[in-house]
Enzyme design. Structure first.
Site, PDB file in Angstrom:
ATOM      1  N   HIS A 140      -3.205  16.328  26.703  1.00  0.00           N
ATOM      2  CA  HIS A 140      -2.994  17.695  26.209  1.00  0.00           C
ATOM      3  C   HIS A 140      -4.166  18.572  26.622  1.00  0.00           C
ATOM      4  O   HIS A 140      -5.289  18.091  26.778  1.00  0.00           O
ATOM      5  CB  HIS A 140      -2.872  17.706  24.684  1.00  0.00           C
ATOM      6  CG  HIS A 140      -1.740  16.874  24.162  1.00  0.00           C
ATOM      7  ND1 HIS A 140      -1.919  15.589  23.700  1.00  0.00           N
ATOM      8  CD2 HIS A 140      -0.415  17.154  24.038  1.00  0.00           C
ATOM      9  CE1 HIS A 140      -0.750  15.097  23.305  1.00  0.00           C
ATOM     10  NE2 HIS A 140       0.187  16.032  23.503  1.00  0.00           N
ATOM     11  N   ASP A 160      -3.569   9.325  25.638  1.00  0.00           N
ATOM     12  CA  ASP A 160      -2.153   9.660  25.719  1.00  0.00           C
ATOM     13  C   ASP A 160      -1.784  10.002  27.166  1.00  0.00           C
ATOM     14  O   ASP A 160      -0.631  10.256  27.487  1.00  0.00           O
ATOM     15  CB  ASP A 160      -1.787  10.802  24.751  1.00  0.00           C
ATOM     16  CG  ASP A 160      -2.837  11.894  24.717  1.00  0.00           C
ATOM     17  OD1 ASP A 160      -3.671  11.973  25.639  1.00  0.00           O
ATOM     18  OD2 ASP A 160      -2.823  12.690  23.757  1.00  0.00           O
ATOM     19  N   ASP A 185      -7.591  13.532  28.159  1.00  0.00           N
ATOM     20  CA  ASP A 185      -6.449  13.513  27.238  1.00  0.00           C
ATOM     21  C   ASP A 185      -5.294  14.261  27.936  1.00  0.00           C
ATOM     22  O   ASP A 185      -5.533  15.138  28.751  1.00  0.00           O
ATOM     23  CB  ASP A 185      -6.844  14.227  25.944  1.00  0.00           C
ATOM     24  CG  ASP A 185      -5.768  14.165  24.868  1.00  0.00           C
ATOM     25  OD1 ASP A 185      -5.937  13.383  23.922  1.00  0.00           O
ATOM     26  OD2 ASP A 185      -4.777  14.920  24.971  1.00  0.00           O
ATOM     27  N   HIS A 206      -8.427  20.100  20.166  1.00  0.00           N
ATOM     28  CA  HIS A 206      -7.575  21.284  19.923  1.00  0.00           C
ATOM     29  C   HIS A 206      -8.151  22.206  18.852  1.00  0.00           C
ATOM     30  O   HIS A 206      -7.673  23.326  18.670  1.00  0.00           O
ATOM     31  CB  HIS A 206      -6.171  20.857  19.479  1.00  0.00           C
ATOM     32  CG  HIS A 206      -5.434  20.050  20.503  1.00  0.00           C
ATOM     33  ND1 HIS A 206      -5.167  20.541  21.759  1.00  0.00           N
ATOM     34  CD2 HIS A 206      -4.923  18.789  20.470  1.00  0.00           C
ATOM     35  CE1 HIS A 206      -4.515  19.602  22.456  1.00  0.00           C
ATOM     36  NE2 HIS A 206      -4.358  18.539  21.701  1.00  0.00           N
ATOM     37  N   ASP A 244       6.910  13.569   8.647  1.00  0.00           N
ATOM     38  CA  ASP A 244       6.778  14.596   9.682  1.00  0.00           C
ATOM     39  C   ASP A 244       6.728  13.884  11.032  1.00  0.00           C
ATOM     40  O   ASP A 244       5.694  13.335  11.419  1.00  0.00           O
ATOM     41  CB  ASP A 244       5.495  15.416   9.459  1.00  0.00           C
ATOM     42  CG  ASP A 244       5.317  16.495  10.524  1.00  0.00           C
ATOM     43  OD1 ASP A 244       6.104  16.499  11.511  1.00  0.00           O
ATOM     44  OD2 ASP A 244       4.395  17.310  10.382  1.00  0.00           O
ATOM     45  N   TYR A 301      -1.376   7.321  21.654  1.00  0.00           N
ATOM     46  CA  TYR A 301      -0.456   6.994  20.556  1.00  0.00           C
ATOM     47  C   TYR A 301       0.392   5.761  20.790  1.00  0.00           C
ATOM     48  O   TYR A 301       1.169   5.380  19.923  1.00  0.00           O
ATOM     49  CB  TYR A 301       0.402   8.232  20.249  1.00  0.00           C
ATOM     50  CG  TYR A 301      -0.500   9.431  20.039  1.00  0.00           C
ATOM     51  CD1 TYR A 301      -1.250   9.550  18.880  1.00  0.00           C
ATOM     52  CD2 TYR A 301      -0.679  10.390  21.043  1.00  0.00           C
ATOM     53  CE1 TYR A 301      -2.130  10.601  18.704  1.00  0.00           C
ATOM     54  CE2 TYR A 301      -1.553  11.447  20.878  1.00  0.00           C
ATOM     55  CZ  TYR A 301      -2.278  11.546  19.702  1.00  0.00           C
ATOM     56  OH  TYR A 301      -3.162  12.574  19.537  1.00  0.00           O
TER      57      TYR A 301
END
Ligand code: Q9C
Ligand code: ZN
Length: 696
Positions: free
Chosen positions: A174, A290, A172, A135, A20, A330
């Site tokens: 996101h 990230d 972060d 999240h 994935d 990442y």
């Protein structure tokens, strides 16, 4: 009281079992890369190590529904095929038979970290965890996150310690929509997040990630979203966000009146305004990396050192109680370096200089302007600065389904920039002595904290006399003696033996001593010297205007004098005015100038209390990379010297006390000066050019 590192190697157990491309980046090597570099740099060894424990059912239940927890528990016994089917029910999530154990450890680590800091066992710390948390929602996994570690830690701090002012900083890249949902109507948790947004075209494609989502009900104003509409945001953009959005709000303790609906009935007298204050008791960081250069998800440009600066800026809040919990990140090398920078800052090492000129980009300024506009109804410090401009519609996500995400591959050029920036080491070593103090009284009288050393040494008599010669006020023995010590201390700082220092001089010799310190600094090779002069200290007339010295006068008499290298403001008489002066003027200019030495001179009638001076010193220490020399009068009380020394060492300054909003005159004086300086010092900007306010 040190820095805690919470970890358990079992958290490397969970991993993606099938193909994935969306999920494969959340891999066990993230933790091992970070930990290995921490060990290699000797940072792990300097921390108090805690082995993570599993969170209890009750702790996870602070945030998640029992049904959801039971469902995650059952994944332990599922086959790979079943795990795959369950994973597909969520957005960007994978389960592994060890996911439940790891997720409990991750939440447990965050709780343990908060316990360590709130019981006083540690000053601050970092929990190195996977899976990440921000999240995840009450009954849903999302974006690699299973349990919401930071939200659980915040609830725990509320319930177990009775805290009611918690700041969550989510750096972060996101949007931590999970945290936002959990606290959106809760005024005891201020949630700040910046995130890649691209006008709604970036994951998780939510309208509520935009700047105009400010919280609900009693929590209005306690959700602060700063959406980035372009990739490539860098150090200047992140710092501008802290100086012009996050920190003004985090410091504000205000009588924000919240008007209940009964006010609409004109015949009922309005109830007294409910006092909402924010001046956090605890800072939690959703520390995803990230947002750093090289990350394939974020595509941003901030270098690892930036996280040392961000961490240290946060350490002036909440008595320094900063708990960072790993989220994303990442690019293994960038992640590891950024984690090290964060830990180094938590350990109070001086922050390394930031590469390149610090100029925020136009798109970042538009984002900053839009969040300031959206938050202005809820925060007086924003309203006052006249930046409550209309929210630009371009920052809202488009209606309907999001347009497809444009693929953004890192170019070869970006890769080259990255490898040179990540090239290690390019830092100066941490000086062996943190703070040195020249004393006119016996050291015992001062009760100096550990790490602060009395300085006995003095420059040679002849050298001291040569420097003193042009100054009448330095002729007396006492002044000469003090100058000798000052010169010795200054040399120690410029040679890297000492990080920062405090030098006392007899009050009548203050101006001359400062003049000598500047000249000596320049002759010793300082390229850029920032001088922050408080009280009656005029800029030496013969100062060369070659750009090497930047003079900021606060509370002096030459208020009118102003060039881009010589600016003055009256001393604010309010806490709000003083904070605006530091966040809105001194720090942006300091970051723009990137000094290799900062002189903070407290002259006659400087008017600062110890806590004001401590805040100024603690904050200037960050852009100065620790190299701050404070000059003060010999009459300063031992308490004053001690407070200042602690701040220079990196300890959180004491609370500023009762908060008084800035006066209109103070705001005007600052505003006038900023307008004047902005063309040269771009870090002062709080709005984009195109939509900027009208210049007077
Ligand atoms: N390329 C955390 O950083 N994939 N989660 C987005 C866009 C999901 C990130 C796809 C990213 C989840 C903790
Ligand atoms: Zn992330």
């Amino acid at each position: 009281m040190g820095t805690t590192l919470v970890y358990h190697e079992d958290m490397t157990d969970t991993r993606l079992l099938w193909d994935d491309p969306e999920c494969e980046m959340e891999c066990p090597e993230r933790l091992t890369a970070a930990l290995t570099l921490l060990q290699q740099r000797g940072l792990e060894q300097r921390c108090l190590r805690l082995t993570a424990r599993e969170a209890s059912e009750a702790e996870v239940g602070l945030v998640h529904s029992p049904e959801y927890v039971a469902l995650v528990r059952r994944t332990q016994a599922l086959s790979e095929a079943e795990l795959r089917v369950l994973s597909a029910q969520y957005d960007a999530v994978y389960f592994h038979p060890r996911t439940f154990h790891c997720a409990l450890l991750a939440a447990g680590a965050a709780v343990q970290l908060v316990d360590a800091v709130l019981t006083g066992a540690a000053r601050n710390g970092l929990a190195l965890v996977r899976p990440p948390g921000h999240h995840s929602q009450r009954a849903a996994a999302n974006g690699f996150c299973v349990f919401n570690n930071v939200a659980i830690a915040a609830e725990h701090a509320k319930q177990k310690y009775g805290l009611h002012r918690i700041l969550i900083v989510d750096w972060d890249i996101h949007h931590g929509q999970g945290i936002q949902y959990i606290f959106e109507d809760d005024p005891s948790v201020l949630y700040f997040s910046w995130h890649r947004y691209e006008h709604g075209r970036f994951w998780p494609y939510l309208r509520e990630s935009s700047a105009d989502a400010v919280g609900q009900g009693r929590g209005r104003g306690f959700t602060v979203n700063l959406p980035w509409n372009q990739v490539g945001m860098g150090n200047a953009d992140y710092l501008a966000a802290f100086l012009h959005v996050l920190l003004p709000l985090a410091f504000e303790v205000t009588g924000r009146a919240s008007l209940p609906s009964s006010i609409l009935f004109l015949d009922t007298p309005p109830p007294p305004p409910r006092l909402l204050q924010f001046d956090p008791e605890l800072v939690l960081v959703s520390a995803g990396f990230d947002s750093a250069i090289g990350d394939p998800e974020g595509q941003m440009q901030a270098t690892p050192e930036c996280f040392a600066h961000l961490t240290q800026l946060l350490q002036v809040l909440a008595g320094g109680r900063v708990c960072a919990v790993l989220e994303g990140g990442y690019h293994l090398e960038s992640l590891a370096q950024s984690v090290c920078m964060t830990v180094q800052a938590l350990l109070c090492d001086p922050a390394p200089p930031l590469p390149g000129p610090l100029v925020p980009c136009e798109s970042a300024l538009e984002s900053i302007q839009s969040v300031r506009g959206a938050q202005a109804p809820h925060w007086r410090s924003l309203r006052q600065q006249g930046a409550a401009t209309v929210l630009s519609p371009s920052t809202c996500s488009p209606e309907g389904s999001p347009p497809p995400l444009l693929p953004g591959e890192p170019t070869c050029e970006a890769a080259a920039v990255l490898s040179s920036l990540l090239d290690w080491p390019h830092l100066r070593p941490t000086p062996p002595i943190h703070v040195a103090v020249t004393l006119s009284v016996p050291a015992a009288t001062l009760a100096l904290p550990p790490g602060v050393r009395p300085q006995e040494g003095s420059a040679p008599r002849e050298e001291t006399e040569t420097w003193a010669r042009p100054h009448e006020s330095l002729a007396q023995d006492e002044a000469l003696h003090a100058l000798g010590k000052l010169l010795f201390l200054l040399a120690g700082i410029l040679d890297g033996q000492v990080s920062s220092g405090i030098a006392a001089t007899p009050a009548p010799a203050a101006a001359a001593a400062l003049d000598v310190a500047i000249q000596r600094g320049l002759s010793h090779g300082a390229q850029r010297l920032l001088c922050v002069a408080l009280g009656r200290l005029d800029r030496p007339l013969d100062l060369a205007d070659d750009g090497r010295v930047l003079w900021l006068g606060i509370g002096g008499e030459d208020v009118a004098a102003s060039s881009v290298l010589h600016a003055s403001v009256p001393l604010p008489g309010t806490t709000g005015g003083f904070l605006s002066c530091i966040l809105g003027l001194v720090l942006p200019v300091a970051y723009g100038f990137q000094p290799d030495l900062v002189l903070v001179a407290l002259g006659p009638a400087h008017g600062l209390q110890a806590r004001d001076a401590a805040l100024l010193a603690a904050m200037l220490r960050v852009p100065a990379g620790g190299r701050v020399l404070a000059l003060l009068g010999e009459e300063s009380s031992p308490q004053f010297v001690r407070t200042l020394a602690c701040a220079l060492q990196g300890e959180a300054p004491p609370n500023l006390g009762p908060f008084l909003m800035a006066s209109p005159e103070e705001i005007q004086a600052l505003q006038d000066l900023r307008v004047h300086l902005e063309p040269r010092w771009k870090m002062l900007q709080v709005a984009g050019e195109a939509h900027g306010q009208q210049r007077p």
